[in-house]
Structure formats: structure tokens, C-alpha cells
Design a protein around this motif. Structure first.
Motif, short mmCIF file in Angstrom:
data_model
loop_
_atom_site.label_atom_id
_atom_site.label_comp_id
_atom_site.label_asym_id
_atom_site.label_seq_id
_atom_site.Cartn_x
_atom_site.Cartn_y
_atom_site.Cartn_z
N UNK A 191 -62.35 39.14 -3.55
CA UNK A 191 -62.90 40.64 -3.38
C UNK A 191 -61.70 41.58 -4.40
N UNK A 192 -60.33 41.10 -4.12
CA UNK A 192 -59.14 41.60 -4.96
C UNK A 192 -59.52 41.36 -6.52
N UNK B 160 -49.65 29.15 0.40
CA UNK B 160 -50.19 29.03 -0.83
C UNK B 160 -51.30 30.31 -1.09
N UNK B 161 -52.16 30.69 -0.30
CA UNK B 161 -53.20 31.59 -0.69
C UNK B 161 -52.46 32.94 -0.49
N UNK B 162 -51.70 33.20 0.54
CA UNK B 162 -51.19 34.38 0.68
C UNK B 162 -50.02 34.74 -0.63
N UNK B 163 -49.32 33.83 -1.14
CA UNK B 163 -48.55 33.97 -2.21
C UNK B 163 -49.76 34.36 -3.41
N UNK B 164 -50.54 33.73 -3.76
CA UNK B 164 -51.72 33.96 -4.53
C UNK B 164 -52.28 35.35 -4.63
N UNK B 165 -52.60 35.60 -3.34
CA UNK B 165 -52.97 37.12 -3.13
C UNK B 165 -51.78 37.86 -3.71
N UNK C 289 -61.33 46.32 0.93
CA UNK C 289 -61.69 45.99 2.17
C UNK C 289 -63.24 46.08 2.45
N UNK C 290 -63.69 47.31 1.86
CA UNK C 290 -65.25 47.38 1.80
C UNK C 290 -66.06 46.40 1.32
N UNK C 291 -65.41 45.89 0.21
CA UNK C 291 -65.82 44.54 -0.80
C UNK C 291 -65.78 43.53 0.50
#
Length: 325
Positions: A285-286, A16-21, A45-47
Motif C-alpha cells: 500500500x505504501x 529486512x521487510x522493515x528496512x525495505x519499508x 493505512x486506509x488502503x
């Protein structure tokens, strides 16, 4: 009766998390195509780096049935003390590599010291983790301001900030080190005795004691780990900013707890996966970078995070009720 494969896949928190991302990446890219670029992913990625470092330590704490509110102030305190140390080493003519190495060790040592204080307050003073770490949060934040008068501490290795530049694609050298550390912590949590003890204490501390586990000693190691990773996050901020900023970790404890909860860990203890925390931190962060790129005020991040936390907790409650049924 066994559930269909599709139902079992979508019942998995990590899926579910991967799909949200993926949906977030698709949405932000549709609004501004620059989002889907190496430069933007590098910034995301730095964040993500300091957030995931703090969140990994928080995951161990939460699974053990506790909470660590001091991680944000520990990041700032460690970063500032490390900056003072690196400034003195640079003034003394030491090489940049040695200065950065010793500065990193100082940051980790400061974080570990805060973890020891938290453990003493919990194990010896018998304070609940919420109160114990709330006290160290305030003390750490206050001490950081007193030491710096609110000003960043510079004067360290002049090329330190260049380490945050992209090295391979969107990856910088500090991010590669963070990924390696996260993998190692994941192995400890899910395959080693350290992780089994952590889950056992979070599930039932009385049964853990009966099984021969030294609960106070193990909790001490967990809080020291959380503090050490927070100290390392302080060094990460130093490399990004080129100085030790006293406010670098402000509010980071909330992001860390949010990443842990979104990742599927239960605040009651005994449940959680590090892969979920990693994805939870990446989602947070995204959201921040995506909102800025499409022209939305970053303050809306708090609203999105609140929705994600509510959805994650609701999903946990629904899964628990179904399991009971």
C-alpha cells in the motif's frame, strides 16, 4: 559455529521487510515531503486495512498448504449484500449504529458462507484448493454483477463514510479495529493450538492425521476464517466508499497472496509469520500511495510488486539452500 549477531539480524525476514519499508518512506519523502505527513499515512493505512484483513486469512490458508483465490470476489459479494441489507434497514427506520452492526454481521456471514463452500469443494468433492477457490472466485464475481448490474449500492447510513476520518493521528476507528483483529489472529496462529495444527497440516498432512488432527475439519475452519475476514474487508470498503461497490475486491486476491509471499510464507505450506504478512501488506500500500504522490503512474505498482515477490521467493530459496548445506 554461531553466526555473528549482525548476520543473524539481517537473516530475519521481518527485519529486512522493515528496512525495505523504511527505505520506501525515506525515498518517497525525499521526492515529495508531503508524503511524511499524518494525512498521507492515514490514507496509506486506509488502503492497508482491507488488504491486511484478506492477507491475514490468506496466511492461515497458505501455511496450511492451500490457497484461496476467491477472497477478492468474496469482498465484493459481501460488501454488496451488506449494502442491500443496510439500505433496507435504513429505509425501515432503524438506527445507524444498529444498521452498521447488522450490516457488518451480514458481510462476515456471507464471507463465512463462501468459506464453507470452498471447504466442501476441497474436502467432499476432492478438488485441489486452487481449482475449488478459482470456481468460487468466478461464481462470486458473476453473482455480484448480476445482483447490481455493475452499479454501486448506496442508501445506507449517511454518516457511515465519516467513520473513515482520522480519529487519533493517522488512525481511524475502522483501522483500530483492524489492528486489534490482526493481533488476535497473530496470537491464535503463533501461540494457540489452532496455529500449531495449521502449521502441522501444512508441513505434513499425513503426519498430522497420524497425530490425531482432524484435517478436513481444521481446513474447514481455516477457509471459513479466510472468508469471514474477506467479508469484513467488504464492510471496510463500504465504510470508505459509502456504498457497496461490486468491483471493490477486484484483484485483491493477488495483493493478498503477494503480501503473504513477501512476508516470508512458503506456498508449499508449513512456513510463515503474521508479522511478515502485516509488513508485506504495508509495503504494497505504501508503494501505491508513494507512486501517486511523486507523479508516477500507479500501474508501475505491478512492476514493483513483481520485483518484491521475486526477491522474497529468491530469499526463501537461498535461505533453504543454506540450511540444507
Amino acid at each position: 559455529m554461531q553466526q555473528p549477531l549482525v548476520a543473524r539480524i539481517f537473516a530475519n525476514q521481518q527485519v529486512i521487510l522493515f528496512l525495505v519499508f523504511a527505505a520506501m518512506v525515506a525515498f518517497f519523502t525525499s521526492q515529495n515531503s508531503i508524503f511524511f505527513s499524518t494525512g498521507v499515512f492515514g490514507n496509506v493505512l486506509l488502503d492497508w486495512g482491507p488488504v491486511v484483513l484478506v492477507a491475514v486469512g490468506e496466511t492461515f490458508v497458505v501455511i496450511s498448504g492451500g490457497i484461496d483465490l476467491s477472497v477478492g470476489s468474496t469482498v465484493g459479494l459481501a460488501g454488496v449484500i451488506g449494502a442491500f441489507a443496510m439500505r433496507n434497514l435504513t429505509t425501515g427506520g432503524h438506527g445507524e449504529a444498529l444498521t452498521l452492526l447488522l450490516g457488518t454481521l451480514v458481510c462476515v456471514g456471507v464471507g463465512a458462507a463462501v468459506g464453507i463452500v470452498n471447504a466442501l469443494l476441497i474436502n467432499k468433492a476432492r478438488l485441489v484448493p486452487f481449482i475449488a477457490t478459482l470456481a468460487t472466485l468466478g461464481a462470486g464475481a458473476g453473482l455480484t454483477i448480476v445482483m447490481t448490474n455493475g452499479a454501486p449500492i448506496a442508501g445506507g447510513p449517511p454518516t457511515a463514510i465519516t467513520l473513515s476520518n482520522n480519529w487519533i493521528g493517522p488512525l481511524s476507528k475502522p483501522i483500530v479495529i483492524v489492528i486489534v483483529l490482526v493481533v488476535i489472529c497473530g496470537l491464535f496462529l503463533h501461540t494457540a493450538r489452532f496455529g500449531r495444527y495449521t502449521f502441522a497440516i501444512g508441513s505434513n498432512p499425513f503426519a498430522a492425521r497420524a497425530a490425531g488432527i482432524s484435517v478436513p475439519w481444521h481446513l474447514t475452519k481455516i477457509y471459513v476464517l479466510s472468508g469471514a475476514l474477506s467479508g469484513l474487508a467488504g464492510m471496510f470498503f463500504y465504510l470508505r466508499l459509502g456504498s457497496g461497490a461490486p468491483t471493490s475486491g477486484a484483484g485483491l486476491e493477488l495483493d493478498a497472496i503477494a503480501a503473504v509471499v513477501i512476508g516470508g510464507a512458503s506456498l508449499a505450506g508449513g512456513v510463515g509469520r503474521l508479522s511478515g504478512t502485516v509488513l508485506g501488506a504495508l509495503i504494497l500500500t505504501t508503494v501505491t500511495s508513494g507512486l501517486i504522490i511523486i507523479g508516477v503512474a500507479p500501474n508501475w505498482k505491478k512492476v514493483v510488486v513483481a520485483i518484491l515477490i521475486a526477491a522474497a521467493v529468491s530469499t526463501q530459496a537461498l535461505r533453504t539452500s543454506r540450511g540444507s548445506a
